[in-house]
Design a protein around this motif. Sequence first.
Motif, PDB file in Angstrom:
ATOM      1  N   ALA A 113      34.886 -61.371  34.500  1.00 46.46           N
ATOM      2  CA  ALA A 113      34.978 -61.871  35.865  1.00 46.46           C
ATOM      3  C   ALA A 113      35.698 -60.836  36.720  1.00 46.46           C
ATOM      4  CB  ALA A 113      35.723 -63.201  35.888  1.00 46.46           C
ATOM      5  N   PHE A 114      35.655 -61.044  38.026  1.00 40.51           N
ATOM      6  CA  PHE A 114      36.185 -60.083  38.979  1.00 40.51           C
ATOM      7  C   PHE A 114      37.198 -60.759  39.883  1.00 40.51           C
ATOM      8  CE2 PHE A 114      31.962 -59.096  37.649  1.00 40.51           C
ATOM      9  CZ  PHE A 114      32.011 -57.753  37.319  1.00 40.51           C
ATOM     10  N   THR A 115      38.205 -59.987  40.276  1.00 38.27           N
ATOM     11  CA  THR A 115      39.215 -60.492  41.190  1.00 38.27           C
ATOM     12  C   THR A 115      39.495 -59.433  42.251  1.00 38.27           C
ATOM     13  OG1 THR A 115      41.412 -61.491  41.349  1.00 38.27           O
ATOM     14  CG2 THR A 115      41.175 -59.722  39.756  1.00 38.27           C
ATOM     15  N   ALA A 116      39.670 -59.864  43.468  1.00 36.94           N
ATOM     16  CA  ALA A 116      39.979 -58.936  44.556  1.00 36.94           C
ATOM     17  C   ALA A 116      41.395 -58.430  44.396  1.00 36.94           C
ATOM     18  CB  ALA A 116      39.815 -59.632  45.906  1.00 36.94           C
ATOM     19  N   CYS A 117      41.612 -57.221  44.871  1.00 40.36           N
ATOM     20  CA  CYS A 117      42.936 -56.611  44.818  1.00 40.36           C
ATOM     21  C   CYS A 117      43.404 -56.353  46.239  1.00 40.36           C
ATOM     22  CB  CYS A 117      42.895 -55.305  44.037  1.00 40.36           C
ATOM     23  SG  CYS A 117      44.480 -54.463  44.050  1.00 40.36           S
ATOM     24  N   PRO A 118      44.303 -57.188  46.760  1.00 42.95           N
ATOM     25  CA  PRO A 118      44.785 -56.989  48.127  1.00 42.95           C
ATOM     26  C   PRO A 118      45.887 -55.937  48.233  1.00 42.95           C
ATOM     27  CG  PRO A 118      45.722 -58.981  47.215  1.00 42.95           C
ATOM     28  CD  PRO A 118      44.800 -58.425  46.166  1.00 42.95           C
ATOM     29  N   HIS A 119      46.219 -55.273  47.117  1.00 44.84           N
ATOM     30  CA  HIS A 119      47.296 -54.285  47.110  1.00 44.84           C
ATOM     31  C   HIS A 119      46.754 -52.909  47.450  1.00 44.84           C
ATOM     32  CE1 HIS A 119      49.570 -57.489  45.403  1.00 44.84           C
ATOM     33  NE2 HIS A 119      48.759 -57.565  44.389  1.00 44.84           N
ATOM     34  N   ALA A 120      47.602 -52.079  48.001  1.00 46.23           N
ATOM     35  CA  ALA A 120      47.189 -50.744  48.435  1.00 46.23           C
ATOM     36  C   ALA A 120      47.571 -49.684  47.404  1.00 46.23           C
ATOM     37  CB  ALA A 120      47.799 -50.421  49.796  1.00 46.23           C
ATOM     38  N   HIS A 121      47.257 -49.943  46.144  1.00 44.86           N
ATOM     39  CA  HIS A 121      47.532 -48.915  45.155  1.00 44.86           C
ATOM     40  C   HIS A 121      46.295 -48.034  44.988  1.00 44.86           C
ATOM     41  CE1 HIS A 121      45.223 -51.126  42.142  1.00 44.86           C
ATOM     42  NE2 HIS A 121      45.919 -52.202  42.447  1.00 44.86           N
TER      43      HIS A 121
END
Length: 181
Positions: free
Chosen positions: A117-125
């Motif tokens: 499954a996939f999850t969004a990454c709201p972090h700016a790494h």
Amino acid sequence: MAHDHSHHDHPHDHDASCAHAHARAAALPEALATAQAACAERGVRLTPIRRTVLEALLESHAPLGAYEILDALNAKDADDKPGESKSGRGLAPIAIYRALDFLIEQGFVHKLESRNAFTACPHAHAPHDLVAFLICDACGGVDEVSPAPLAQAVTRMLAQEGFAPRRQVLEITGTCAHCHG
């Protein structure tokens, strides 16, 4: 340390009043703007389909499989214009997979291998930074952490082994503080 407090309920047990769902929803506009700006800076395009897939993942506080994303987008498309989709037909799975490949490459989305499954990454790494996912067996929630000491230790270990990582994702399963406490 980046920590995603957008704790996810089990995919079949969504609670719109959940504080974690509200946090995820509040992060959506900024996360989309950050992705758009990063694409412009990198000279790549956040095409409408890529943006739509990213938005679907940002809207969900649970990780989604590719076909769940497809179903959500086709349902949303049908809701926007009952009786007909915007494109006149449903989206093809290959379009979702291509968008996911791009979003993963750019670091806007992560794949949870253990869940497919996939999850969004709201972090700016950076796209290839070490990311650890804390996956709750009880509620299906996923928290993302990027602790610098862990990243430094793994970087040293990889250098000692002469190993060049393509992707660095660590999945840890157990019980989250919400379910455990």
